[in-house]
Design an enzyme around this catalytic site. Structure first.
Site, mmCIF file in Angstrom:
data_model
loop_
_atom_site.group_PDB
_atom_site.id
_atom_site.type_symbol
_atom_site.label_atom_id
_atom_site.label_comp_id
_atom_site.label_asym_id
_atom_site.label_seq_id
_atom_site.Cartn_x
_atom_site.Cartn_y
_atom_site.Cartn_z
ATOM 1 N N LYS A 110 26.415 -9.450 -38.647
ATOM 2 C CA LYS A 110 25.429 -10.534 -38.709
ATOM 3 C C LYS A 110 26.113 -11.893 -38.739
ATOM 4 O O LYS A 110 25.691 -12.813 -38.031
ATOM 5 C CB LYS A 110 24.494 -10.364 -39.910
ATOM 6 C CG LYS A 110 23.456 -9.293 -39.615
ATOM 7 C CD LYS A 110 22.439 -9.112 -40.710
ATOM 8 C CE LYS A 110 21.455 -8.023 -40.319
ATOM 9 N NZ LYS A 110 20.991 -7.233 -41.447
ATOM 10 N N LYS A 189 23.264 0.471 -28.891
ATOM 11 C CA LYS A 189 22.353 1.020 -29.897
ATOM 12 C C LYS A 189 21.012 0.305 -29.817
ATOM 13 O O LYS A 189 20.974 -0.915 -29.656
ATOM 14 C CB LYS A 189 22.964 0.787 -31.289
ATOM 15 C CG LYS A 189 22.101 1.325 -32.417
ATOM 16 C CD LYS A 189 22.588 0.868 -33.775
ATOM 17 C CE LYS A 189 21.955 -0.452 -34.161
ATOM 18 N NZ LYS A 189 22.005 -0.755 -35.604
ATOM 19 N N LYS A 192 16.364 -4.187 -32.716
ATOM 20 C CA LYS A 192 15.531 -5.356 -32.472
ATOM 21 C C LYS A 192 16.407 -6.568 -32.151
ATOM 22 O O LYS A 192 16.073 -7.379 -31.305
ATOM 23 C CB LYS A 192 14.672 -5.631 -33.717
ATOM 24 C CG LYS A 192 13.509 -6.526 -33.446
ATOM 25 C CD LYS A 192 12.696 -6.711 -34.709
ATOM 26 C CE LYS A 192 13.481 -7.334 -35.822
ATOM 27 N NZ LYS A 192 13.501 -8.769 -35.952
HETATM 28 P P1 TYM Z 1 16.394 -0.362 -40.878
HETATM 29 O O1 TYM Z 1 15.072 -0.858 -41.307
HETATM 30 O O2 TYM Z 1 17.270 -1.249 -40.080
HETATM 31 O O3 TYM Z 1 16.210 0.955 -40.057
HETATM 32 C C1 TYM Z 1 15.459 2.051 -40.543
HETATM 33 C C2 TYM Z 1 16.123 3.353 -40.147
HETATM 34 O O4 TYM Z 1 16.202 3.477 -38.723
HETATM 35 C C3 TYM Z 1 17.521 3.838 -38.353
HETATM 36 N N1 TYM Z 1 17.820 3.309 -37.012
HETATM 37 C C4 TYM Z 1 18.352 4.040 -36.017
HETATM 38 N N2 TYM Z 1 18.711 5.333 -35.956
HETATM 39 C C5 TYM Z 1 19.216 5.778 -34.792
HETATM 40 N N3 TYM Z 1 19.355 4.992 -33.672
HETATM 41 C C6 TYM Z 1 19.008 3.695 -33.688
HETATM 42 N N4 TYM Z 1 19.137 2.945 -32.589
HETATM 43 C C7 TYM Z 1 18.484 3.158 -34.909
HETATM 44 N N5 TYM Z 1 18.040 1.925 -35.279
HETATM 45 C C8 TYM Z 1 17.642 2.038 -36.576
HETATM 46 C C9 TYM Z 1 18.409 3.200 -39.414
HETATM 47 O O5 TYM Z 1 19.668 3.816 -39.466
HETATM 48 C C10 TYM Z 1 17.587 3.426 -40.657
HETATM 49 O O6 TYM Z 1 17.823 4.721 -41.194
HETATM 50 N N6 TYM Z 1 19.093 -0.882 -45.025
HETATM 51 C C11 TYM Z 1 18.115 -0.034 -44.389
HETATM 52 C C12 TYM Z 1 16.835 0.093 -45.183
HETATM 53 C C13 TYM Z 1 17.048 0.566 -46.577
HETATM 54 C C14 TYM Z 1 17.377 1.889 -46.993
HETATM 55 C C15 TYM Z 1 17.464 1.841 -48.405
HETATM 56 C C16 TYM Z 1 17.619 3.081 -46.309
HETATM 57 C C17 TYM Z 1 16.934 -0.203 -47.697
HETATM 58 N N7 TYM Z 1 17.183 0.545 -48.795
HETATM 59 C C18 TYM Z 1 17.792 2.975 -49.152
HETATM 60 C C19 TYM Z 1 17.938 4.210 -47.068
HETATM 61 C C20 TYM Z 1 18.025 4.145 -48.461
HETATM 62 C C21 TYM Z 1 17.746 -0.655 -43.039
HETATM 63 O O7 TYM Z 1 17.885 -1.842 -42.846
HETATM 64 O O8 TYM Z 1 17.207 0.185 -42.137
#
Ligand code: TYM
Length: 321
Positions: A110, A189, A192
């Site tokens: 980021k 990957k 967004k």
């Molecule tokens: P976030 O909101 O960015 O994404 C949610 C979930 O989607 C998965 N993901 C993907 N998996 C495979 N291929 C892709 N292209 C792809 N894009 C997104 C992410 O790996 C994620 O599992 N920090 C986390 C949210 C969070 C969280 C937590 C997760 C906050 N606290 C505690 C687990 C446990 C996040 O930003 O995910």
């Protein structure tokens, strides 16, 4: 076994979110006590529009319920409704080395993209660790991009237990190889922030246009394609079409018997029918927001009942109680 995961309300959910996290999370509801939440505190590190946050949060609730999250089986809540997590963030933050946070990929990515970092963005992995540790979670289903965060959570839990005695459960990530990194329309990957997404509940015309616009390698369609497995349209087709159909399509492409236009049309059709039941369910839920808000309220109550027990245990262990 306790399973926990979260998803940020930072925009419209895409099929990377679905195949990387939501689908495994929904399937895991069968295997234990599932705890899933909408990470609205986390979204504050990069989204600064309150109305947008409210709308996105409701959108994620509708999306997850429409895709199969069953609130009778799982606890489903809005992160900020269980504010106890912020206290645990402070407690474990005092044991988190700066160096660990400085090595976080998502923070480095980021800042490399020019986002000017705030304290929250730097502390993001500590809040995420608190999310996981506050519920004695054993298993955390995520996509590959979150693996490092779960590893940091393990490090933090181990450190806490060494400092204050066995208190916190050390979790494991659950990452499925086939969908660990769902590719976006440009082959990077799906994310967004790269503008390469296919939304789960996208507008028909807009998604058709996006899919028909996928760039293919420039050889003539009639030429055999030995590298069909690297073809983005094929990789996405494997996710949304029955295995048999995907295999046949790939063979035809390899043999030079399938044009790119037809391949992309097939991808769109399968995408559209794959999500048809969820689309119908989502429309139903959107017409019944009282129900959806009730699910989140009830989830927050159940989540808090678990959270307060673990927080109390952690407070006692470190001499706060
Ligand atoms: P976030 O909101 O960015 O994404 C949610 C979930 O989607 C998965 N993901 C993907 N998996 C495979 N291929 C892709 N292209 C792809 N894009 C997104 C992410 O790996 C994620 O599992 N920090 C986390 C949210 C969070 C969280 C937590 C997760 C906050 N606290 C505690 C687990 C446990 C996040 O930003 O995910």
């Amino acid at each position: 076994m306790r399973i926990l995961s979260g998803i940020q309300p930072s925009g419209t959910l895409h099929i990377g979110n679905y195949f990387g996290m939501m689908k495994p999370a929904i399937e895991l509801q069968e295997r234990g006590e599932a705890y899933y939440f909408i990470a609205d505190y986390h979204s504050m590190t990069s989204l600064f529009d309150p109305e947008q946050r409210r709308q996105n949060t409701l959108g994620v609730a509708l999306d997850f319920l429409a895709c199969g999250l069953d609130p009778k089986r799982s606890v489903f809540w809005r992160q900020s409704d269980v504010a106890e997590v912020t206290e645990l963030t402070w407690i474990i933050g005092t044991l988190t080395p700066m160096g660990l946070l400085e090595r976080a990929h998502s923070y480095k990515d980021k800042t490399a993209r020019g986002i000017s970092p705030n304290f929250g963005l730097f502390a993001y992995p500590v809040l995420m660790a608190a999310d996981i540790l506050l519920f004695d979670s054993n298993l955390v289903p995520v996509g590959r991009d979150q693996k490092q965060h779960v590893e940091m959570t393990r490090d933090i839990a181990i450190k806490f237990n060494q400092a204050y005695g066995e208190t916190l459960v050390v979790p494991e990530p659950e990452i499925r190889d086939e969908t660990a990194i769902v590719p976006g329309l440009d082959g990077q990957k799906m994310s967004k922030s790269y503008g390469n997404t296919v939304e789960i509940f996208g507008d028909e015309k807009a998604i058709r246009k996006k899919i028909m616009g996928i760039k293919m390698d420039s050889r003539t369609p009639a030429e055999p394609k030995p590298n069909a497995d690297q073809n983005i349209a094929i990789q996405l087709l494997k996710l949304v079409a029955p295995a048999e159909v995907a295999r046949e399509t790939e063979e035809r492409l390899r043999a030079g018997g399938l044009g790119y236009g037809d391949l992309k049309k097939a991808l769109f059709e399968h995408y559209w029918s794959f999500f048809a039941p969820a689309r119908a369910k989502r429309a139903e839920l959107a017409a019944n927001l009282d129900y959806v808000n009730g699910v989140l309220r009830d989830g927050a109550e159940r989540a808090r009942a678990t959270a307060t027990v673990v927080l109390e245990r952690a407070r006692r262990a470190c001499g706060l109680a």
